[in-house]
Design an enzyme around this catalytic site. Structure first.
Site, PDB file in Angstrom:
ATOM      1  N   LYS A   1       0.819  -1.219   0.000  1.00  0.00           N
ATOM      2  CA  LYS A   1       0.000   0.000   0.000  1.00  0.00           C
ATOM      3  C   LYS A   1       0.850   1.264   0.000  1.00  0.00           C
ATOM      4  O   LYS A   1       0.396   2.325  -0.414  1.00  0.00           O
ATOM      5  CB  LYS A   1      -0.957  -0.021   1.194  1.00  0.00           C
ATOM      6  CG  LYS A   1      -1.995  -1.124   1.057  1.00  0.00           C
ATOM      7  CD  LYS A   1      -3.106  -1.020   2.062  1.00  0.00           C
ATOM      8  CE  LYS A   1      -4.207  -2.030   1.763  1.00  0.00           C
ATOM      9  NZ  LYS A   1      -3.782  -3.435   1.970  1.00  0.00           N
TER      10      LYS A   1
HETATM   11  C1  PLP Z   1      -4.370  -4.510   1.339  1.00  0.00           C
HETATM   12  C2  PLP Z   1      -3.586  -5.765   1.203  1.00  0.00           C
HETATM   13  C3  PLP Z   1      -3.970  -6.789   0.303  1.00  0.00           C
HETATM   14  C4  PLP Z   1      -5.244  -6.717  -0.521  1.00  0.00           C
HETATM   15  O1  PLP Z   1      -5.169  -5.759  -1.545  1.00  0.00           O
HETATM   16  P1  PLP Z   1      -6.513  -5.248  -2.256  1.00  0.00           P
HETATM   17  O2  PLP Z   1      -6.097  -4.104  -3.078  1.00  0.00           O
HETATM   18  O3  PLP Z   1      -7.438  -4.851  -1.138  1.00  0.00           O
HETATM   19  O4  PLP Z   1      -7.055  -6.393  -3.039  1.00  0.00           O
HETATM   20  C5  PLP Z   1      -3.160  -7.903   0.191  1.00  0.00           C
HETATM   21  N1  PLP Z   1      -2.040  -8.042   0.946  1.00  0.00           N
HETATM   22  C6  PLP Z   1      -1.649  -7.088   1.813  1.00  0.00           C
HETATM   23  C7  PLP Z   1      -0.425  -7.323   2.622  1.00  0.00           C
HETATM   24  C8  PLP Z   1      -2.397  -5.923   1.975  1.00  0.00           C
HETATM   25  O5  PLP Z   1      -2.003  -4.982   2.857  1.00  0.00           O
END
Ligand code: PLP
Length: 472
Positions: free
Chosen positions: A115
């Site tokens: 993120k």
């Molecule tokens: C947020 C997150 C996901 C999921 O991603 P999306 O965009 O919500 O599908 C997967 N793995 C980690 C470690 C995350 O922080």
């Protein structure tokens, strides 16, 4: 061609990037999508191959944000994507496990999860937009872990932004809690709520439901439906493609650990722009809302009580917020049909796109899916470690497990690494019998002084705190 954004549900006038940037949902309850996806032809693709990450990001993002002056956008991206923030000039380095099997490292930013890639850009572009508008914003969010710390690290020290982040008291790992609570910046306000994540989310909703308060204190959000986050994520699909191929006539497949469908939807956008992606492999954990859709054509959201607490907690979701954008493409951008599907979702909790023609449409987007269990994750972490000497986290393991199910000879498979193993030490111990290594700078994280207030699950108290601290 000018880039304009419309609502998936068709009820709002077209807007430019700068207008959708700070907004959340469209006024009609839908999500902002580009009127049409920009197309990158073969000649341009060949030119992009040689670019370093910030320049590549510029080439992609200026097509989505053509109302920002090019030089300003370039400067923001040069600040967001540095070796200092992401550990290497590559930003998203590709590791090859064996010929044709790769891990794309998206988790080398300040909070060690993917993120950060979108959030670091968001921090820059929010501050820029507020500066230009001569205003400020108070971001209110709820987190169960990764999103909150990523947002705080992206917004820390920004003069025009304050972040009020609600987290469930005592429910996160000590490492995750320290990533947020140990930030010394005074524009970051951590509120630990005596309750669970759903209580935190309900409090955010309650504060936002008070329209007068929301307007008075300019309450904003940084959630996963934000278009700028999606656009920033498109970039690493290109970067990963270039790193895993030699020429632009090759196809690759991506395996993507999925929750709210933001990461893999960015892959769908990249594919729609012309990137030669064969398959987008959606991997879920036991919370298999998405896998169920791709297997059966039925999209059925879960009740909060049906959500499993798993060892890949960032994918523990009841519905996939960004899925509406993809379905909008599946129904050929028919906003009336889309709105009807979401009305049905509200009333009945599910809808179906299972006709022969719809199955063909879904297949044409390259999507396939699978799900995994805790046992699968532990086995995958162990076998990847034993076979390749590479340690992956539980979310990445979901992606690798499902990705390998769909691997085809002659098509490179790129598995997206969405977090580093150190964030989920307990599962790593279970898989390989020892602690994951800590990256430099994180050795004493839990021992640093923390700044957090513990509060009751009471929206009125949150409002009082915001009113006290808000930027003026
Ligand atoms: C947020 C997150 C996901 C999921 O991603 P999306 O965009 O919500 O599908 C997967 N793995 C980690 C470690 C995350 O922080």
């Amino acid at each position: 061609m000018t880039m304009r954004y419309v609502s998936t549900r068709g009820g709002t006038p077209a807007q430019r990037f700068g207008e959708v940037l700070l907004g959340g949902l469209a006024a009609d309850g839908g999500l902002a999508i580009p009127e049409s996806y920009p197309v990158i032809d073969a000649g341009e693709l060949a030119r992009l191959r040689a670019l370093a990450y910030p320049e590549l990001a510029f080439e992609i993002l200026h097509r989505f944000a053509d109302d920002l002056p090019a030089e300003d956008l370039r400067a923001m991206l040069a600040r967001a994507y540095t070796r200092e923030r992401f550990g290497s000039a590559e930003i998203t380095p590709l590791r090859t496990l064996e010929p044709g099997l790769h891990i794309l490292g998206l988790s080398n930013g300040p909070t060690l999860a993917f993120k950060d890639i979108a959030m670091q850009f968001l921090g820059e572009v929010f501050e820029y937009a507020l500066e230009r508008a001569g205003t400020t914003m108070n971001i209110l969010g709820a987190t169960s872990g990764d999103t909150g710390s990523s947002a705080e690290h992206a917004m820390r020290g920004k003069r025009r932004l304050k972040v009020f982040m609600l987290s469930p008291y005592g429910k996160m790992s000590p490492f995750q809690a320290a990533q947020m609570y140990a930030l010394p910046d005074t524009n970051i306000i951590n509120l630990a709520v005596r309750g669970v994540f759903d209580d935190c989310q309900d409090m955010v909703k309650a504060v936002n439901a008070d329209a007068e308060f929301k307007a008075l204190f300019r309450i904003g959000a940084v959630n996963s439906i934000n278009w700028a986050r999606i656009a920033a994520q498109v970039v690493y699909y290109f970067k990963g493609y270039f790193a895993a191929t030699l020429g632009d006539d090759e196809q690759v497949s991506f395996a993507v650990p999925s929750g709210n469908f933001g990461n893999i939807y960015a892959g769908h956008v990249a594919r729609s722009m012309g990137l030669p992606i064969r398959r987008l492999i959606a991997a879920t954990n036991e919370n298999d809302v998405l896998d169920e859709f791709f297997r059966t054509g039925v999209y059925r959201v879960r009740k909060a009580s049906e959500v499993h607490q798993t060892s890949s907690p960032s994918m523990d979701i009841s519905k996939a917020s960004n899925f509406e954008r993809y379905v909008s493409d599946l129904v050929g951008r028919d906003a009336g049909r889309l709105a009807a599907l979401w009305r049905q979702l509200d009333v009945a909790g599910s809808f179906e796109l299972a006709s022969a023609a719809e199955r063909v449409r879904i297949a044409a987007t390259g999507f396939v899916s699978g799900s995994s269990t805790h046992r699968d994750r532990i086995d995958t972490i162990r076998s990847v470690y034993r076979t390749y000497g590479t340690l992956i986290d539980t979310h990445t393991a979901d992606g690798v497990k499902v990705g390998l199910q769909y691997r085809e000879s002659g098509v490179p498979l790129i598995c997206l690494e969405t977090a580093l193993p150190v964030k989920f030490a307990e599962s790593i111990r279970e898989a390989i019998g020892r602690e994951p290594e800590r990256p430099p700078g994180f050795e004493n994280l839990e021992d640093l002084p923390q700044r957090v207030s513990v509060i009751d699950p009471d929206p009125e108290q949150v409002k009082r705190i915001i009113a006290q601290h808000a930027t003026s």
